[in-house]
Design an enzyme around this catalytic site. Structure first.
Site, PDB file in Angstrom:
ATOM      1  N   LYS A  13       0.829  -1.215   0.000  1.00 11.39           N
ATOM      2  CA  LYS A  13       0.000   0.000   0.000  1.00 11.39           C
ATOM      3  C   LYS A  13       0.868   1.272   0.000  1.00 11.39           C
ATOM      4  O   LYS A  13       0.590   2.208  -0.726  1.00 11.39           O
ATOM      5  CB  LYS A  13      -0.936   0.036   1.224  1.00 11.39           C
ATOM      6  CG  LYS A  13      -1.949  -1.100   1.260  1.00 11.39           C
ATOM      7  CD  LYS A  13      -3.009  -0.891   2.341  1.00 11.39           C
ATOM      8  CE  LYS A  13      -2.436  -0.926   3.744  1.00 11.39           C
ATOM      9  NZ  LYS A  13      -1.892  -2.219   4.177  1.00 11.39           N
ATOM     10  N   ARG A  88     -10.272   1.504   8.608  1.00 11.85           N
ATOM     11  CA  ARG A  88      -9.705   0.197   8.923  1.00 11.85           C
ATOM     12  C   ARG A  88     -10.765  -0.740   9.501  1.00 11.85           C
ATOM     13  O   ARG A  88     -10.486  -1.891   9.768  1.00 11.85           O
ATOM     14  CB  ARG A  88      -8.622   0.418   9.983  1.00 11.85           C
ATOM     15  CG  ARG A  88      -7.539  -0.609   9.963  1.00 11.85           C
ATOM     16  CD  ARG A  88      -6.282  -0.003   9.517  1.00 11.85           C
ATOM     17  NE  ARG A  88      -5.104  -0.765   9.819  1.00 11.85           N
ATOM     18  CZ  ARG A  88      -3.910  -0.365   9.470  1.00 11.85           C
ATOM     19  NH1 ARG A  88      -3.750   0.765   8.844  1.00 11.85           N
ATOM     20  NH2 ARG A  88      -2.860  -1.095   9.743  1.00 11.85           N
ATOM     21  N   ARG A 127      10.960  -6.976   5.804  1.00 12.08           N
ATOM     22  CA  ARG A 127      10.866  -5.521   5.614  1.00 12.08           C
ATOM     23  C   ARG A 127      11.749  -4.792   6.636  1.00 12.08           C
ATOM     24  O   ARG A 127      11.758  -5.101   7.813  1.00 12.08           O
ATOM     25  CB  ARG A 127       9.412  -5.075   5.784  1.00 12.08           C
ATOM     26  CG  ARG A 127       9.234  -3.563   5.697  1.00 12.08           C
ATOM     27  CD  ARG A 127       7.825  -3.166   5.351  1.00 12.08           C
ATOM     28  NE  ARG A 127       6.905  -3.284   6.469  1.00 12.08           N
ATOM     29  CZ  ARG A 127       5.616  -2.938   6.391  1.00 12.08           C
ATOM     30  NH1 ARG A 127       5.111  -2.483   5.258  1.00 12.08           N
ATOM     31  NH2 ARG A 127       4.827  -3.076   7.443  1.00 12.08           N
ATOM     32  N   ARG A 157      10.637  -2.352  11.986  1.00 13.89           N
ATOM     33  CA  ARG A 157       9.529  -1.687  12.676  1.00 13.89           C
ATOM     34  C   ARG A 157       9.097  -2.576  13.832  1.00 13.89           C
ATOM     35  O   ARG A 157       8.993  -3.789  13.668  1.00 13.89           O
ATOM     36  CB  ARG A 157       8.348  -1.533  11.700  1.00 13.89           C
ATOM     37  CG  ARG A 157       8.244  -0.163  11.091  1.00 13.89           C
ATOM     38  CD  ARG A 157       7.256  -0.120   9.963  1.00 13.89           C
ATOM     39  NE  ARG A 157       5.904  -0.532  10.339  1.00 13.89           N
ATOM     40  CZ  ARG A 157       4.837  -0.354   9.550  1.00 13.89           C
ATOM     41  NH1 ARG A 157       4.969   0.228   8.380  1.00 13.89           N
ATOM     42  NH2 ARG A 157       3.648  -0.754   9.922  1.00 13.89           N
ATOM     43  N   ARG A 168      -1.506  -8.680  13.935  1.00 17.49           N
ATOM     44  CA  ARG A 168      -1.979  -7.704  12.947  1.00 17.49           C
ATOM     45  C   ARG A 168      -2.821  -8.382  11.861  1.00 17.49           C
ATOM     46  O   ARG A 168      -3.823  -7.833  11.404  1.00 17.49           O
ATOM     47  CB  ARG A 168      -0.791  -6.993  12.282  1.00 17.49           C
ATOM     48  CG  ARG A 168      -0.110  -6.005  13.208  1.00 17.49           C
ATOM     49  CD  ARG A 168       1.198  -5.526  12.613  1.00 17.49           C
ATOM     50  NE  ARG A 168       1.023  -4.623  11.492  1.00 17.49           N
ATOM     51  CZ  ARG A 168       1.970  -4.337  10.613  1.00 17.49           C
ATOM     52  NH1 ARG A 168       3.155  -4.911  10.707  1.00 17.49           N
ATOM     53  NH2 ARG A 168       1.741  -3.495   9.634  1.00 17.49           N
TER      54      ARG A 168
END
Ligand code: AMP
Length: 211
Positions: A13, A88, A127, A157, A168
């Site tokens: 995204k 969301r 990531r 992160r 998540r």
């Protein structure tokens, strides 16, 4: 053009939003980026959001709705906008519709980047982000812990740690996935296969939005 981009964490995204925002000259509004910035700056919102984010949970709706109402009232949103990470859940989607209605606006298209869950986990665990300029990298391609763009420190992160990713994805399935039907019922949903190379995903989106 008022847009929403949907998709599991790691579906791309952020990357596609940067292309869309540049090409169509509309602001890219990412609640995740806004919250991370607030955490870094230790603002009231940041202090409240931090524990939720680090546990892989959603920040409460009232906090998110307040920052979005403020952001959408800014001048740069008059030419259109791209929402990434918001809405969301269904409450946020309905509140967004009400917020926009007051200004005679609506969402024109919702883009859904679809990807298998196994691929999502693979992408998120590899990531890495630059602490300074927020550029995103894949650890297998990077080979250093210094950002090639700005010399900043490369980090994982907090919410990309494996146990948080699982939480998540569960939250995504339970709360965010129903939005696919929500936008589809309004006939404004555009499905994009996010498993193909980045440029192909972008070309697909561009073709649709240029129509
Ligand atoms: P993102 O960068 O979009 O993956 O967002 C990172 C984290 O910020 C999410 O896992 C949530 O904890 C929080 N967050 C971002 N946007 C929202 C939202 N619209 N509602 C609730 N929490 C959010």
């Amino acid at each position: 053009m008022n847009l929403v981009i949907l998709g599991m964490p790691g579906a791309g995204k952020g990357t596609q939003s940067a292309f869309i925002s540049k090409f169509f000259d509309i602001p890219h509004i990412s609640t995740g980026d806004m919250l991370r910035h607030a955490i870094q700056e230790k603002t009231k919102v940041g202090l409240e959001a931090e524990s939720y984010i680090n546990a892989g949970h959603f920040v409460p709706d009232d906090v998110i709705l307040a920052i979005m109402a403020e952001r959408l009232a800014e001048d740069d949103c008059k030419k259109g906008f791209l929402l990434d990470g918001f809405p969301r859940n269904l409450v946020q989607a309905e509140e967004l519709d009400l917020m926009l209605k007051k200004h005679n606006l609506k969402i024109d298209h919702a883009i859904n980047l679809s990807l298998e869950q196994s691929e999502v986990v693979k992408r998120l665990t590899s990531r890495r982000v630059c602490k300074k300029c927020a550029s995103v990298y894949n650890v297998e391609l990077l080979g250093s812990d210094i950002c090639p763009k700005c010399g900043g420190e490369i980090i994982i992160r907090d919410d990309d740690k494996e146990e948080v990713i699982i939480s998540r994805l569960k939250v995504y399935t339970e709360q965010t996935e129903p939005l696919v039907k929500y936008f589809s019922d309004k006939n404004i949903l555009f499905e994009v296969d996010a498993s193909v190379p980045i440029d192909d995903v972008w070309n697909e989106i561009k073709k649709m939005l240029e129509k």
